[in-house]
Write a protein that holds these residues in place. Structure first.
Motif, mmCIF file in Angstrom:
data_model
loop_
_atom_site.group_PDB
_atom_site.id
_atom_site.type_symbol
_atom_site.label_atom_id
_atom_site.label_comp_id
_atom_site.label_asym_id
_atom_site.label_seq_id
_atom_site.Cartn_x
_atom_site.Cartn_y
_atom_site.Cartn_z
ATOM 1 N N SER A 134 25.730 -22.425 -6.547
ATOM 2 C CA SER A 134 26.697 -21.471 -6.329
ATOM 3 C C SER A 134 26.296 -20.589 -5.455
ATOM 4 N N VAL A 135 27.259 -19.732 -4.564
ATOM 5 C CA VAL A 135 26.992 -18.828 -3.567
ATOM 6 C C VAL A 135 27.599 -17.595 -3.888
ATOM 7 N N GLN A 136 27.137 -16.421 -3.809
ATOM 8 C CA GLN A 136 27.633 -15.115 -3.793
ATOM 9 C C GLN A 136 27.008 -14.255 -3.073
ATOM 10 N N ASP A 137 27.964 -13.762 -2.148
ATOM 11 C CA ASP A 137 27.702 -12.830 -1.110
ATOM 12 C C ASP A 137 26.685 -13.198 -0.071
ATOM 13 N N ASP A 138 25.547 -12.700 0.018
ATOM 14 C CA ASP A 138 24.115 -12.920 0.665
ATOM 15 C C ASP A 138 23.023 -14.049 -0.156
ATOM 16 N N SER A 139 23.567 -14.302 -1.495
ATOM 17 C CA SER A 139 22.728 -15.213 -2.024
ATOM 18 C C SER A 139 23.240 -16.817 -2.325
ATOM 19 N N ALA A 140 22.248 -17.527 -2.519
ATOM 20 C CA ALA A 140 22.696 -18.992 -3.142
ATOM 21 C C ALA A 140 21.769 -19.313 -4.104
ATOM 22 N N PHE A 141 22.403 -19.787 -5.226
ATOM 23 C CA PHE A 141 21.435 -20.302 -6.437
ATOM 24 C C PHE A 141 21.423 -21.736 -6.333
ATOM 25 N N TYR A 142 20.176 -22.424 -6.560
ATOM 26 C CA TYR A 142 19.999 -23.773 -6.641
ATOM 27 C C TYR A 142 19.574 -24.037 -7.836
ATOM 28 N N GLY A 143 20.254 -24.805 -8.829
ATOM 29 C CA GLY A 143 19.829 -25.112 -10.393
ATOM 30 C C GLY A 143 18.770 -26.226 -10.264
ATOM 31 N N GLU A 144 18.806 -26.985 -9.303
ATOM 32 C CA GLU A 144 17.405 -28.121 -9.012
ATOM 33 C C GLU A 144 16.842 -27.782 -7.856
ATOM 34 N N PRO A 145 15.440 -27.715 -7.554
ATOM 35 C CA PRO A 145 14.682 -28.030 -8.620
ATOM 36 C C PRO A 145 14.521 -27.344 -9.962
ATOM 37 N N ASP A 146 13.802 -27.540 -10.859
ATOM 38 C CA ASP A 146 13.360 -26.684 -11.926
ATOM 39 C C ASP A 146 12.062 -26.131 -11.734
ATOM 40 N N PRO A 147 11.772 -24.614 -11.888
ATOM 41 C CA PRO A 147 12.869 -23.990 -11.960
ATOM 42 C C PRO A 147 13.781 -23.683 -10.993
#
Length: 70
Positions: free
Chosen positions: A30-43
């Motif tokens: 997912s992406v929100q404003d100036d951030s991007a989240f990567y669920g993989e790798p773990d953590p």
């Protein structure tokens, strides 16, 4: 996961642009404003970008209870 303080993790480093990071990690979960989240790798990783689109902060979410022994 190796963490190199002041540099980066997983073949990504501070100062990289979004396209270069996508070549290494793929598309973000997912992406929100100036951030991007990567669920993989773990953590997972939360990447924060500057106004010009360069990586400026790498966050490693932590869900521990704070009672870890080092």
């Amino acid at each position: 996961m190796e963490i190199v303080p002041g540099r980066g993790v997983l073949n990504i480093s501070l100062g990289m642009d979004r396209d270069s990071i996508a070549e290494v990690l793929g598309a973000p979960t997912s992406v929100q404003d100036d951030s991007a989240f990567y669920g993989e790798p773990d953590p997972g990783l939360v990447l924060r970008f500057s106004a010009d689109g360069l990586l400026e902060l790498i966050e490693l979410p932590y869900a521990g209870n704070g009672n870890e022994v080092s």
